[in-house]
Scaffold this active site. Structure first.
Site, short mmCIF file in Angstrom:
data_model
loop_
_atom_site.label_atom_id
_atom_site.label_comp_id
_atom_site.label_asym_id
_atom_site.label_seq_id
_atom_site.Cartn_x
_atom_site.Cartn_y
_atom_site.Cartn_z
N LYS A 117 -2.24 10.15 15.01
CA LYS A 117 -1.06 9.97 15.60
C LYS A 117 -1.05 10.90 16.80
O LYS A 117 -1.94 11.73 16.90
CB LYS A 117 -0.20 10.33 14.50
N LYS A 126 0.87 -1.14 0.06
CA LYS A 126 -0.08 -0.07 0.01
C LYS A 126 0.94 1.40 0.01
O LYS A 126 2.13 1.00 0.39
CB LYS A 126 -1.05 -0.06 1.20
N HIS A 160 -6.53 -0.26 6.42
CA HIS A 160 -6.61 -0.93 7.46
C HIS A 160 -7.63 -0.97 8.60
O HIS A 160 -8.47 -2.13 9.15
CB HIS A 160 -5.29 -0.06 8.77
#
Length: 502
Positions: A355, A167, A259
């Site tokens: 994140k 990916k 994901h």
């Protein structure tokens, strides 16, 4: 309570070694090859899963020699034992297992866009071959076209030719379709393995086992009993040294169509007729195709500002290397999804990823509808907490279910308790990187854990409205070390829900 390992010996059948093949790695000197592919091959060698005639041929634009490449990779493998932050962190490197891999490493220099590279490859390859594209996404199409033009994808006399593509597979719906057209012009769908290392994690694969191997779950795994579902993939790390990649990508492209949608499909797909690869992939594709295209009002995009994590000051995303000072790239995404099928109609699925968040935490939480309160109306009980089943993927894999029980005492008082298991309490494990199963499956021709063209395109179609709406839209900010922006809390609050604590 006795440990399950003491009562029941492990009777897991030993997997047979993969057939002999050559693994051609485009991007031999790259970070992915060093950090993930080599540790995975080392672990496969240790498990006796590689044939003695297995070999690796690296291709890189840099001038390399066999001995130089072997030494560089050997030094890198040893460095993992001294780096607790490494994804692969063994106590020591077994010289026999690594020697098996090291002695089978060969390398050649080549330009990925030059026909001469593929002609040179052709003279060195025979029998079963796997081509691994550990290269920048812009080279995916040219490499596959080069392989096809040189006749390297022709499968003859029972020998397979397979291509593993990393990916990101495209950057939007149109680019994903274009890349699919390019690669499928050179070979059959069965030859292309679109990899998502998330699916190589044992705990991700176990989601299907938990769902389909327990008769008490599947009957209630539907809209009549489920209130809503949360899927969380939170990271404490920032973009590290990947600013140049992350700036044009962002959290939505980086995490959601691959994901998170893979976790979504595993937890929400219909039971397949078997664990045959096409049966499983077909159900996954149908699930993602049933996701209603996500609108901007059902999404939040955030970017981390400066903050503190584990007692350390961390800088804002805009102060990271190779990031624009006025960047509008999102490092956090929260979404509300609707699945338009008979099983899930009306059940909201909330996805979040980010994140520089408070904890490294990946899990799926299935919230069941609360039971009727009528029975407890004339007791001291004031409310009943809904049951929640949390499928924890990392960092402490396992499953936890919240149950309501009676508190000890003369009156009826209800308390919520957690019951469940941790994988580490029952199954011994060794350090892995998640690529071991995927590489082995590709050698064996099992595509169950790889994405098909229709699955990829359905994922991009679901997020296409957001990609267009967010092109020039601002971001909201959240403090590094927090659980994300307050706007994400409001996304659930309007439905009367709230995120579980990280």
């Amino acid at each position: 309570m006795a440990d399950a390992r003491d009562e029941k010996p492990d009777r897991t059948p030993v997997s047979p070694p993969a057939p002999p093949c050559t693994l051609v790695v485009f991007g031999a000197a790259g970070d992915l090859t060093k950090r993930l592919l080599m540790p995975a091959l080392y672990n496969l060698a240790g498990g006796g899963l590689l044939d003695r005639n297995f070999s690796v041929l690296g291709v890189d634009h840099n001038p390399l020699t066999d001995e130089g490449w072997r030494k560089d990779l050997s030094d890198t493998m040893e460095s993992f034992t001294r780096d607790p932050s490494a994804e692969f962190h063994p106590e020591k490197i077994d010289p026999e297992n690594w020697g098996f891999v090291r002695d089978r490493l060969h390398v050649m220099q080549g330009d990925f866009t030059d026909d001469a590279t593929y002609q040179a490859l052709s003279s060195r390859l025979h029998g079963n071959v796997m081509f691994y594209l550990a290269v920048a996404a812009r080279f995916f199409g040219p490499v596959v076209e080069g392989l096809g033009k040189a006749g390297l994808l022709k499968q003859e006399e029972g020998a397979f030719r397979r291509v593993i593509i990393e990916k990101p597979f495209g950057s939007d719906l149109e680019s994903a379709k274009a890349l699919n057209r390019t690669i499928l012009a050179q070979g059959d769908e069965s030859q292309f393995y679109r990899i998502d290392h998330f699916l190589g994690k044992e705990t991700v694969q176990s989601i299907m086992a938990i769902r389909f191997a327990n008769g008490m779950l599947e009957p209630v795994w539907r809209r009549e009993y489920v209130s809503h579902v949360e899927i969380t993939a939170a990271e404490t790390i920032g973009v590290e040294e990947r600013g140049s990649f992350y700036e044009p990508t962002g959290a939505l492209r980086d995490m959601v169509p691959n994901h998170l949608f893979q976790l979504l499909s595993m937890v929400a797909m219909e039971p397949p007729n078997s664990f045959d690869a096409e049966a499983v992939r077909g159900e996954k594709a149908k699930l993602v195709e049933a996701v209603r295209p996500i609108q901007p009002e059902d999404a939040v995009r955030g970017q981390y500002a400066a903050g503190r994590i584990d007692g350390q000051d961390v800088q804002a995303y805009r102060d990271e290397p190779d990031v624009a000072k006025n960047s509008r790239t999102e490092t956090y995404v929260a979404l509300k999804l609707q699945i338009e099928n008979w099983r899930w109609a009306g059940v909201p699925f909330y996805l979040r990823t980010g994140k520089r968040m408070a904890k490294h935490h990946t899990e799926i939480a299935v919230h069941f509808r609360p039971p009727p309160f009528r029975l407890f109306r004339d007791t001291a009980v004031t409310d009943l907490a809904p049951n929640v089943m949390r499928l924890r993927i990392s960092p402490d894999p396992g499953a936890v279910t919240t149950l309501n029980v009676k508190r000890p005492g003369p009156q009826m008082h209800i308390a919520s308790v957690d019951t469940g298991f941790r994988y580490g309490d029952f199954f011994a494990s060794s350090p892995t990187v998640g690529y071991e199963t995927l590489l082995y499956d590709c050698m064996m021709g099992d595509a169950t854990l790889f994405q098909r063209a229709d699955n990829i395109e359905a994922g991009w179609a679901a997020v296409e409205p957001l990609l267009k709406a967010w092109k020039d839209a601002p971001v909201v900010f959240y403090e590094a070390g927090s659980a994300g922006p307050k706007e994400a809390d409001a996304l659930l609050a309007r439905d009367g829900h709230e995120w579980l604590t990280l």
